[in-house]
Design a protein around this motif. Structure first.
Motif, mmCIF file in Angstrom:
data_model
loop_
_atom_site.group_PDB
_atom_site.id
_atom_site.type_symbol
_atom_site.label_atom_id
_atom_site.label_comp_id
_atom_site.label_asym_id
_atom_site.label_seq_id
_atom_site.Cartn_x
_atom_site.Cartn_y
_atom_site.Cartn_z
ATOM 1 N N THR A 277 0.807 -1.225 0.000
ATOM 2 C CA THR A 277 0.000 0.000 0.000
ATOM 3 C C THR A 277 0.841 1.277 0.000
ATOM 4 N N ASN A 278 2.152 1.161 -0.205
ATOM 5 C CA ASN A 278 3.031 2.343 -0.179
ATOM 6 C C ASN A 278 2.860 3.128 1.134
ATOM 7 N N PRO A 279 3.205 2.511 2.270
ATOM 8 C CA PRO A 279 2.951 3.147 3.571
ATOM 9 C C PRO A 279 3.693 4.464 3.782
ATOM 10 N N THR A 280 4.825 4.665 3.116
ATOM 11 C CA THR A 280 5.547 5.930 3.269
ATOM 12 C C THR A 280 4.686 7.105 2.834
ATOM 13 N N PHE A 281 3.791 6.849 1.857
ATOM 14 C CA PHE A 281 2.910 7.901 1.350
ATOM 15 C C PHE A 281 1.480 7.727 1.867
ATOM 16 N N ASP A 282 1.340 6.932 2.959
ATOM 17 C CA ASP A 282 0.026 6.704 3.583
ATOM 18 C C ASP A 282 -0.989 6.165 2.588
ATOM 19 N N GLY A 283 -0.545 5.274 1.721
ATOM 20 C CA GLY A 283 -1.455 4.671 0.749
ATOM 21 C C GLY A 283 -2.414 3.697 1.399
ATOM 22 N N THR A 284 -3.517 3.444 0.731
ATOM 23 C CA THR A 284 -4.516 2.495 1.240
ATOM 24 C C THR A 284 -4.795 1.375 0.246
ATOM 25 N N ALA A 285 -4.627 1.651 -1.043
ATOM 26 C CA ALA A 285 -4.905 0.641 -2.062
ATOM 27 C C ALA A 285 -3.697 -0.276 -2.222
ATOM 28 N N ARG A 286 -3.947 -1.599 -2.247
ATOM 29 C CA ARG A 286 -2.865 -2.566 -2.414
ATOM 30 C C ARG A 286 -2.548 -2.693 -3.910
ATOM 31 N N THR A 287 -1.285 -2.518 -4.255
ATOM 32 C CA THR A 287 -0.898 -2.519 -5.660
ATOM 33 C C THR A 287 0.264 -3.475 -5.915
ATOM 34 N N VAL A 288 0.411 -3.851 -7.179
ATOM 35 C CA VAL A 288 1.584 -4.590 -7.660
ATOM 36 C C VAL A 288 2.269 -3.686 -8.670
ATOM 37 N N GLU A 289 3.510 -3.293 -8.362
ATOM 38 C CA GLU A 289 4.245 -2.377 -9.230
ATOM 39 C C GLU A 289 5.612 -2.967 -9.544
ATOM 40 N N ALA A 290 5.982 -2.919 -10.822
ATOM 41 C CA ALA A 290 7.264 -3.485 -11.244
ATOM 42 C C ALA A 290 8.120 -2.427 -11.929
ATOM 43 N N TYR A 291 9.354 -2.292 -11.448
ATOM 44 C CA TYR A 291 10.314 -1.379 -12.064
ATOM 45 C C TYR A 291 11.252 -2.194 -12.936
ATOM 46 N N ALA A 292 11.224 -1.948 -14.255
ATOM 47 C CA ALA A 292 12.129 -2.623 -15.184
ATOM 48 C C ALA A 292 13.516 -2.013 -15.025
ATOM 49 N N ILE A 293 14.430 -2.796 -14.463
ATOM 50 C CA ILE A 293 15.737 -2.277 -14.061
ATOM 51 C C ILE A 293 16.525 -1.741 -15.266
ATOM 52 N N ASP A 294 17.002 -0.506 -15.101
ATOM 53 C CA ASP A 294 17.873 0.164 -16.078
ATOM 54 C C ASP A 294 17.195 0.430 -17.419
ATOM 55 N N ARG A 295 15.883 0.304 -17.491
ATOM 56 C CA ARG A 295 15.183 0.607 -18.733
ATOM 57 C C ARG A 295 14.645 2.029 -18.676
ATOM 58 N N VAL A 296 14.832 2.767 -19.758
ATOM 59 C CA VAL A 296 14.431 4.173 -19.832
ATOM 60 C C VAL A 296 13.400 4.342 -20.942
ATOM 61 N N GLY A 297 12.384 5.155 -20.657
ATOM 62 C CA GLY A 297 11.432 5.519 -21.705
ATOM 63 C C GLY A 297 10.383 4.478 -22.033
ATOM 64 N N LEU A 298 10.174 3.492 -21.175
ATOM 65 C CA LEU A 298 9.143 2.482 -21.435
ATOM 66 C C LEU A 298 7.759 3.099 -21.292
ATOM 67 N N ASP A 299 6.891 2.839 -22.247
ATOM 68 C CA ASP A 299 5.490 3.276 -22.167
ATOM 69 C C ASP A 299 4.623 2.041 -22.278
ATOM 70 N N LEU A 300 4.175 1.535 -21.135
ATOM 71 C CA LEU A 300 3.434 0.272 -21.101
ATOM 72 C C LEU A 300 1.955 0.451 -20.805
ATOM 73 N N TYR A 301 1.484 1.674 -20.692
ATOM 74 C CA TYR A 301 0.086 1.899 -20.338
ATOM 75 C C TYR A 301 -0.851 1.195 -21.327
ATOM 76 N N GLY A 302 -1.802 0.462 -20.742
ATOM 77 C CA GLY A 302 -2.786 -0.244 -21.559
ATOM 78 C C GLY A 302 -2.342 -1.605 -22.024
ATOM 79 N N GLN A 303 -1.078 -1.971 -21.800
ATOM 80 C CA GLN A 303 -0.584 -3.276 -22.233
ATOM 81 C C GLN A 303 -0.861 -4.348 -21.176
ATOM 82 N N HIS A 304 -1.094 -5.566 -21.651
ATOM 83 C CA HIS A 304 -1.198 -6.723 -20.751
ATOM 84 C C HIS A 304 0.212 -7.230 -20.504
ATOM 85 N N VAL A 305 0.623 -7.275 -19.247
ATOM 86 C CA VAL A 305 1.988 -7.664 -18.906
ATOM 87 C C VAL A 305 1.958 -8.816 -17.908
ATOM 88 N N ALA A 306 3.124 -9.430 -17.736
ATOM 89 C CA ALA A 306 3.285 -10.503 -16.756
ATOM 90 C C ALA A 306 4.418 -10.149 -15.803
#
Length: 314
Positions: free
Chosen positions: A248-277
């Motif tokens: 829930t990103n507690p540092t920012f007092d979040g409430t919604a549980r999320t799954v977030e992935a950072y693609a290491i060392d990748r720049v400029g990725l635009d994945l909005y709307g894509q189905h990913v794994a």
């Protein structure tokens, strides 16, 4: 591999089949024993191999609200089954009416009339029909009258996962919920995967220099325990090492549980709307609330370094 959704999609000229029936959630190593035997036996008998499964999960129809967390959505299960060399997957729509059909009706309508079964392969605890009245003994009895044999496979596989408990979908779900990705991988024979569409979030990761793909996971997905993980993000056919955050990103007092992935060392990725794994390799640490952004950034840099090191190992 052919994929059928309902009996009406089975070709009229479909020949004899070797069949197995079940939910096969996760297609774990126990399931793989059964499915591999189906493929092997089909080759011996000159028949086609067929896996029969259900959608939605039977528990959601029989006991609404009890749908278990899914280790793999239906398309992913079909993909995993295909990798084992199966000729066809039949997905039967599981309805309240279907749940009330007798074992005898199931055998006649599905195994005999539709799939022309020559053999059926199951585990020893297989149950089918209304109120799970049918078992492997009844199936064998009905098979003698319908010209198919029944083979029972001991699907119990054990290892370090679960302190030696037999591998099962339920054990795998417990380990996912506990964040034990090593145990889960031992049961599945591969890392646990969560899928979904990338949606817009608060975009704090981008502001902090770690842009993440915020994944709107498929309904009923088995989500690992809150924490940070090493793993991979697959998008548009490309698999990238990733640091993954669940929580829930507690540092920012979040409430919604999320799954977030950072693609290491990748720049400029635009994945909005894509189905990913997102594949989870290893648990790195639990979710923490930091006193400052600087402290958070310092820990995130450590997380990324550890994730990079782990995903680069053979």
């Amino acid at each position: 591999m052919q994929r059928w959704h309902g009996l009406e999609e089975i070709p009229g000229d479909w020949g004899r089949s070797v069949v197995t029936i079940g939910s096969f959630d996760g297609v774990h190593r126990g399931h793989q024993l059964i499915i591999n035997r189906v493929v092997e036996l089909a080759g011996e008998l000159g028949a086609k191999s067929v896996v029969v499964t259900f959608d939605p999960h039977p528990s959601e129809v029989v006991r609404p609200g009890t749908h278990p967390p899914l280790l793999a959505p239906q398309p992913r299960r079909a993909e995993l089954v295909e990798q084992l060399g199966v000729d066809a997957v039949l997905v039967l729509p599981f309805t309240a009416e279907f749940s009330k059909e007798s074992p005898e009706y199931f055998v006649r309508s599905v195994l005999v009339d539709a799939l022309h079964a020559k053999a059926v392969v199951e585990g020893p605890n297989f149950r089918f029909g209304h109120r799970a009245a049918g078992n492997v003994e009844l199936l064998a009895e009905l098979g003698r009258d319908a010209d198919f044999t029944v083979e029972v496979v001991d699907l119990q596989v054990r290892g370090a996962a679960g302190d030696g408990e037999p591998f099962s979908s339920s054990l795998c779900r417990r380990l996912v919920a506990a964040g034990d990705m090593t145990g889960v991988a031992e049961i599945l024979g591969r890392p646990h995967r969560v899928e979904g569409e990338v949606v817009r979030g608060a975009q704090r990761g981008r502001e902090l220099g770690y842009p993440t793909a915020n994944v709107d996971t498929v309904a009923h997905s088995a989500i690992p325990a809150d924490g940070v993980y090493a793993g991979w993000l697959t998008a548009d056919g490309e698999t990238m090492p990733a640091a993954i955050s669940v929580g829930t990103n507690p540092t920012f007092d979040g409430t919604a549980r999320t799954v977030e992935a950072y693609a290491i060392d990748r720049v400029g990725l635009d994945l909005y709307g894509q189905h990913v794994a997102v594949d989870f390799l290893a648990w790195l640490r639990g979710m923490e609330k930091f006193d400052s952004i600087d402290a958070l950034l310092e820990r995130m840099a450590e997380d990324v370094k550890r994730a990079r090191d782990l995903t680069e190992r053979p």
